[in-house]
Motif scaffolding. Structure first.
Motif, PDB file in Angstrom:
ATOM      1  N   GLY A  73     100.404 -74.599  42.043  1.00 57.30           N
ATOM      2  CA  GLY A  73     100.861 -73.243  42.311  1.00 57.30           C
ATOM      3  C   GLY A  73     101.101 -73.007  43.792  1.00 57.30           C
ATOM      4  O   GLY A  73     102.067 -72.341  44.184  1.00 57.30           O
ATOM      5  N   THR A 125     102.835 -76.518  29.298  1.00 62.85           N
ATOM      6  CA  THR A 125     101.982 -76.208  30.443  1.00 62.85           C
ATOM      7  C   THR A 125     102.622 -76.639  31.760  1.00 62.85           C
ATOM      8  O   THR A 125     103.272 -77.674  31.831  1.00 62.85           O
ATOM      9  CB  THR A 125     100.606 -76.892  30.324  1.00 62.85           C
ATOM     10  OG1 THR A 125     100.788 -78.315  30.215  1.00 62.85           O
ATOM     11  CG2 THR A 125      99.845 -76.388  29.110  1.00 62.85           C
ATOM     12  N   MET A 140     106.173 -70.471  40.113  1.00 63.72           N
ATOM     13  CA  MET A 140     106.190 -71.627  39.225  1.00 63.72           C
ATOM     14  C   MET A 140     107.422 -71.601  38.315  1.00 63.72           C
ATOM     15  O   MET A 140     108.064 -72.632  38.095  1.00 63.72           O
ATOM     16  CB  MET A 140     104.913 -71.657  38.372  1.00 63.72           C
ATOM     17  CG  MET A 140     103.625 -71.861  39.148  1.00 63.72           C
ATOM     18  SD  MET A 140     103.455 -73.537  39.814  1.00 63.72           S
ATOM     19  CE  MET A 140     103.050 -74.474  38.324  1.00 63.72           C
ATOM     20  N   PRO A 165      99.239 -74.635  36.912  1.00 59.73           N
ATOM     21  CA  PRO A 165      99.329 -74.131  38.289  1.00 59.73           C
ATOM     22  C   PRO A 165      98.081 -74.361  39.127  1.00 59.73           C
ATOM     23  O   PRO A 165      98.169 -74.390  40.356  1.00 59.73           O
ATOM     24  CB  PRO A 165      99.593 -72.632  38.091  1.00 59.73           C
ATOM     25  CG  PRO A 165      99.026 -72.329  36.736  1.00 59.73           C
ATOM     26  CD  PRO A 165      99.295 -73.545  35.922  1.00 59.73           C
ATOM     27  N   ASP A 166      96.931 -74.529  38.487  1.00 57.97           N
ATOM     28  CA  ASP A 166      95.687 -74.700  39.237  1.00 57.97           C
ATOM     29  C   ASP A 166      95.271 -76.152  39.407  1.00 57.97           C
ATOM     30  O   ASP A 166      94.236 -76.439  40.023  1.00 57.97           O
ATOM     31  CB  ASP A 166      94.549 -73.910  38.575  1.00 57.97           C
ATOM     32  CG  ASP A 166      94.791 -72.411  38.630  1.00 57.97           C
ATOM     33  OD1 ASP A 166      95.252 -71.928  39.679  1.00 57.97           O
ATOM     34  OD2 ASP A 166      94.528 -71.721  37.618  1.00 57.97           O
ATOM     35  N   GLU A 213     102.948 -67.044  39.107  1.00 59.23           N
ATOM     36  CA  GLU A 213     103.801 -67.155  37.924  1.00 59.23           C
ATOM     37  C   GLU A 213     105.282 -67.218  38.273  1.00 59.23           C
ATOM     38  O   GLU A 213     106.021 -68.096  37.818  1.00 59.23           O
ATOM     39  CB  GLU A 213     103.551 -65.987  36.975  1.00 59.23           C
ATOM     40  CG  GLU A 213     104.459 -66.006  35.761  1.00 59.23           C
ATOM     41  CD  GLU A 213     104.118 -64.944  34.738  1.00 59.23           C
ATOM     42  OE1 GLU A 213     104.853 -64.829  33.752  1.00 59.23           O
ATOM     43  OE2 GLU A 213     103.126 -64.212  34.930  1.00 59.23           O
ATOM     44  N   HIS A 250      99.324 -65.517  35.990  1.00 54.99           N
ATOM     45  CA  HIS A 250      98.847 -66.263  37.153  1.00 54.99           C
ATOM     46  C   HIS A 250      99.460 -65.699  38.421  1.00 54.99           C
ATOM     47  O   HIS A 250     100.584 -65.196  38.414  1.00 54.99           O
ATOM     48  CB  HIS A 250      99.213 -67.743  37.012  1.00 54.99           C
ATOM     49  CG  HIS A 250      98.539 -68.643  37.979  1.00 54.99           C
ATOM     50  ND1 HIS A 250      99.041 -68.890  39.247  1.00 54.99           N
ATOM     51  CD2 HIS A 250      97.384 -69.361  37.898  1.00 54.99           C
ATOM     52  CE1 HIS A 250      98.240 -69.716  39.884  1.00 54.99           C
ATOM     53  NE2 HIS A 250      97.231 -70.023  39.087  1.00 54.99           N
ATOM     54  N   ASP A 262     100.589 -71.123  30.225  1.00 57.84           N
ATOM     55  CA  ASP A 262      99.454 -71.167  31.148  1.00 57.84           C
ATOM     56  C   ASP A 262      99.748 -70.517  32.497  1.00 57.84           C
ATOM     57  O   ASP A 262      98.864 -70.408  33.337  1.00 57.84           O
ATOM     58  CB  ASP A 262      98.961 -72.601  31.349  1.00 57.84           C
ATOM     59  CG  ASP A 262     100.000 -73.513  31.997  1.00 57.84           C
ATOM     60  OD1 ASP A 262     101.205 -73.193  31.929  1.00 57.84           O
ATOM     61  OD2 ASP A 262      99.598 -74.534  32.575  1.00 57.84           O
ATOM     62  N   ILE A 263     100.999 -70.092  32.735  1.00 58.46           N
ATOM     63  CA  ILE A 263     101.276 -69.377  33.977  1.00 58.46           C
ATOM     64  C   ILE A 263     101.327 -67.866  33.753  1.00 58.46           C
ATOM     65  O   ILE A 263     101.471 -67.106  34.708  1.00 58.46           O
ATOM     66  CB  ILE A 263     102.585 -69.839  34.643  1.00 58.46           C
ATOM     67  CG1 ILE A 263     103.796 -69.541  33.763  1.00 58.46           C
ATOM     68  CG2 ILE A 263     102.508 -71.321  34.991  1.00 58.46           C
ATOM     69  CD1 ILE A 263     105.132 -69.816  34.464  1.00 58.46           C
TER      70      ILE A 263
END
Length: 315
Positions: A199, A60, A44, A63-64, A41, A38, A34-35
């Motif tokens: 994030g 997962t 994270m 980040p959001d 990325e 992003h 999921d990053i």
């Protein structure tokens, strides 16, 4: 022949600069999918690999998701090396068996974070931009003494009046030293009470780790197999150099992944201030990623190389 020589010299010289850039792209089969792609990325991934941030599941990092006060003190506690804690935090809403119990106790005892009241920490409340700036400011003060803050640090922030008094010095410091800005809004607006995401936490902590503690930060994690082509535009000469051969792409990307940055300046508009523009097309992303640069920086990041080095040649 002159043009052919340029084509190969320019991309190779760019490798000296691309330590300095925006979010990276890891392999599609990375453990935390999921990053992928992003904006945070690399931040994270850095936090997760350092044991500072754990996943919300085995696949997962979310980040959001909104970051809570418990998360904020926990990442700082882990960043500080998870020092031994004696006693409790003293807050009635921090259970002794909570994952953040030691973190809250450390933060309270070290003066990094206070409660919302004398008895309530409010661990599940969102952490605001100004409150996390205060935590980082106090961490910096504990390690290095009170940082100097320019009286003009907030002069161009139109909503500076919304910053709470207790957080004003910390936010001014974060704007100056951590390049704290507001994503997707004009640089003149900060929204100090806005809630941070996971994030955001990782990004600001790595800014601190790099720009205050001096640890080089990697910003690119490109997978060369995901890059379809790379174009370099020279605005002044309106010449485009295109890299399409897999071997060249791999060499370019591998060098990029090995660079890091240790400095950043206040964001400025791009365009002609950065005469070079690099665009990378990815096979699995609809939109390409573009980077503006000049001879010593890409975007808002300074090169760690000598400023006297002739990165770009005309021969």
């Amino acid at each position: 022949m002159k043009r052919r020589k340029k084509r190969f010299v320019l991309p190779l010289c760019l490798l000296l600069l691309l330590s300095l850039c925006a979010p990276a792209y890891a392999a599609a089969d990375a453990p935390f999918a999921d990053i992928h792609g992003h904006w945070a990325e690399c931040q994270m991934a850095w936090a997760q690999e350092a044991g500072i941030l754990t996943g919300t599941s085995s696949t997962t990092l979310s980040p959001d998701d909104t970051a809570t006060r418990a998360m904020a003190v926990t990442v700082l506690y882990r960043y500080a090396g998870s020092p031994a804690v004696e006693g409790t935090s003293g807050f009635a809403d921090v259970p002794a068996d909570a994952y953040y119990a030691d973190s809250a106790a450390w933060a309270a005892q070290a003066g990094i974070a206070a409660g919302k009241t004398e008895t309530a920490f409010c661990p599940n409340a969102p952490v605001s931009k100004e409150d996390f700036a205060v935590m980082l400011y106090r961490l910096c003060t504990a390690r290095h003494g009170v940082p100097e803050v320019s009286p003009d640090a907030l002069v161009n922030i139109e909503d500076a009046g919304n910053i709470h008094g207790y957080a004003r010095d910390a936010v001014a410091w974060a704007v100056e030293d951590l390049v704290l800005v507001n994503k997707n809004l004009p640089l003149s607006r900060l929204l100090p009470q806005a809630s941070l995401t996971r994030g955001d936490l990782a990004h600001l902590l790595r800014q601190y780790d790099c720009l205050v503690e001096g640890n080089p930060a990697q910003l690119y994690r490109f997978d060369p197999d995901e890059v379809e082509k790379i174009a370099v535009d020279l605005y002044q000469g309106e010449v485009t150099f295109l890299i399409t051969e897999p071997a060249e792409i791999q060499r370019f990307v591998e060098k990029v992944n090995g660079f890091s940055y240790t400095g950043q300046h206040t964001p400025a508009s791009a365009g002609k201030q950065f005469p070079y523009h690099v665009v990378l097309w990815f096979k699995d992303l609809e939109l390409p990623k573009g980077l503006f640069m000049d001879s010593n920086r890409i975007g808002n990041f300074y090169s760690t190389s000598s400023p006297d080095q002739p990165y770009f040649t005309s021969e």
